[in-house]
Design an enzyme around this catalytic site. Sequence first.
Site, PDB file in Angstrom:
ATOM      1  N   LEU A 228      11.011  -8.761   3.291  1.00 12.79           N
ATOM      2  CA  LEU A 228       9.555  -8.565   3.225  1.00 12.79           C
ATOM      3  C   LEU A 228       9.024  -8.428   4.642  1.00 12.79           C
ATOM      4  O   LEU A 228       9.223  -9.330   5.454  1.00 12.79           O
ATOM      5  CB  LEU A 228       8.994  -9.852   2.606  1.00 12.79           C
ATOM      6  CG  LEU A 228       7.685  -9.834   1.832  1.00 12.79           C
ATOM      7  CD1 LEU A 228       7.759  -8.863   0.667  1.00 12.79           C
ATOM      8  CD2 LEU A 228       7.415 -11.248   1.301  1.00 12.79           C
ATOM      9  N   HIS A 229       8.421  -7.307   4.960  1.00 13.72           N
ATOM     10  CA  HIS A 229       7.863  -7.218   6.314  1.00 13.72           C
ATOM     11  C   HIS A 229       6.661  -6.293   6.418  1.00 13.72           C
ATOM     12  O   HIS A 229       6.041  -6.210   7.469  1.00 13.72           O
ATOM     13  CB  HIS A 229       8.929  -6.759   7.306  1.00 13.72           C
ATOM     14  CG  HIS A 229       9.239  -5.284   7.203  1.00 13.72           C
ATOM     15  ND1 HIS A 229      10.064  -4.788   6.225  1.00 13.72           N
ATOM     16  CD2 HIS A 229       8.820  -4.225   7.913  1.00 13.72           C
ATOM     17  CE1 HIS A 229      10.141  -3.484   6.361  1.00 13.72           C
ATOM     18  NE2 HIS A 229       9.397  -3.102   7.374  1.00 13.72           N
ATOM     19  N   ARG A 230       6.311  -5.565   5.350  1.00 16.98           N
ATOM     20  CA  ARG A 230       5.238  -4.583   5.491  1.00 16.98           C
ATOM     21  C   ARG A 230       3.910  -5.277   5.738  1.00 16.98           C
ATOM     22  O   ARG A 230       3.568  -6.252   5.054  1.00 16.98           O
ATOM     23  CB  ARG A 230       5.120  -3.732   4.234  1.00 16.98           C
ATOM     24  CG  ARG A 230       6.390  -3.028   3.835  1.00 16.98           C
ATOM     25  CD  ARG A 230       6.089  -1.731   3.159  1.00 16.98           C
ATOM     26  NE  ARG A 230       5.633  -0.787   4.139  1.00 16.98           N
ATOM     27  CZ  ARG A 230       6.443  -0.158   4.980  1.00 16.98           C
ATOM     28  NH1 ARG A 230       7.728  -0.358   4.940  1.00 16.98           N
ATOM     29  NH2 ARG A 230       5.952   0.666   5.859  1.00 16.98           N
TER      30      ARG A 230
END
Length: 399
Positions: A228-230
């Site tokens: 998860l990084h957006r």
Amino acid sequence: MRLKQFTESKTMKLCLVGGARPNFMKIAPLVRAIATKNKTNERTQINYKIVHTGQHYDYDMSNIFFKDLGIPKPAVFLDIGSGSHGEQTGKIMIAFEKVLLRGKVDIVTVVGDVNSTIACALAATKLHIPVAHVEAGLRSFDRTMPEEINRVLTDQISDYLFTPSSDANGNLKREGISSDKIYLVGNIMIDNLLSNLKKAQKSNIFENLGLITSSPGASIKDYALLTLHRPSNVDHKESLREIIGALKEISKEFPIIFPMHPRTRKMVTEFNLEKYFNFGKNKPQVPIKLSNSIYALDPLGYIDFLGLMSKAKIVLTDSGGIQEETAVLGIPCLTLRDATERPITLAQGTNILVHNDKKRILEGARKLLEEPKRTANCPKLWDGKTAERIIDILYEKLS
Ligand code: UD1
């Protein structure tokens, strides 16, 4: 005509540019394909130089990929680091232009869709140096994604557009790009996956994380793998809380392994959400005793991550490449996004879009886990030979 013929030279000078984690996986197969071409062809040698912009600078985000994938040390490191989009893109352009002015370069090859991709393509094209874009033509049709802007603009100014799938060719043609610049070559990420899968499945990450015991015949425990990084998911407390709500439910079934991107780590601390995670160590002296919780790890290298992905019960992600890799591996994938620039993974793969909505994430997880296991599916030309095709085309055109 901008494309030069290099009849006077017996060396073709290629500059391979990368900046962020997902770039290095695409550079590695090109390096291997160049070495093979140079062995089999004496007429013209391909002389390449790797330029690392330094957009990602942590060991876990960058150097480990060079080690894992056998990529030679970059000839040039621009050391740009983080910054706002304008600042980062501008700094890369200024620094890369100086590199291009220092010596002859016949073609600049950029990959993917990060800020380094557009910055280097723009610097090169303004100096009338031909640009090749690997992974051209992907579109999410969501211009709030910084990568979508990078993709559209890089494709407009590139001379060679290497696409992974036929939908990408359609997108480029609709944007008025001439067909003679477009080459359907397949998916370069899959070159790496196929050449590293066996090694990855033997990684000691499974033991280190307590997913398997060393006793003979022991099988790997069920687990989910998460990335998860957006910004749209992690930069807003409400979205992150919604996602964590779903993860808490899923972790009642089996542990969730979560190599955490530095951006996400920063936001989790800022929003005071650390209590939801079990901050494990990637390489504990004694394997951790897994309980059903969300294990946050430092970012992993390519081999360890691929190994974990290939044996996961389900993958949850907001990354682009992971949607493709799970499709080929036949591993169920829930994508925490509204749109994907890789629609082939929905049509032919194992992927479902669930946005960052707790209810949709849980429904999607249930659906994928209850379905009979899908067989691995390789769209056309996702066969491990994409880099060879790219190097053959560049060689034919430029030598
Ligand atoms: C970038 C790419 C994205 C890609 C992702 C993969 C763009 C627009 N985005 O997003 O397409 O999917 O990389 O990882 O190019 N940081 C570190 N160490 C690092 C790198 C970043 O600590 O080595 C931290 C910094 O605090 C930085 C933040 O992470 O501010 C975000 O990094 P940045 O490179 O701006 O964007 P990504 O979110 O990584």
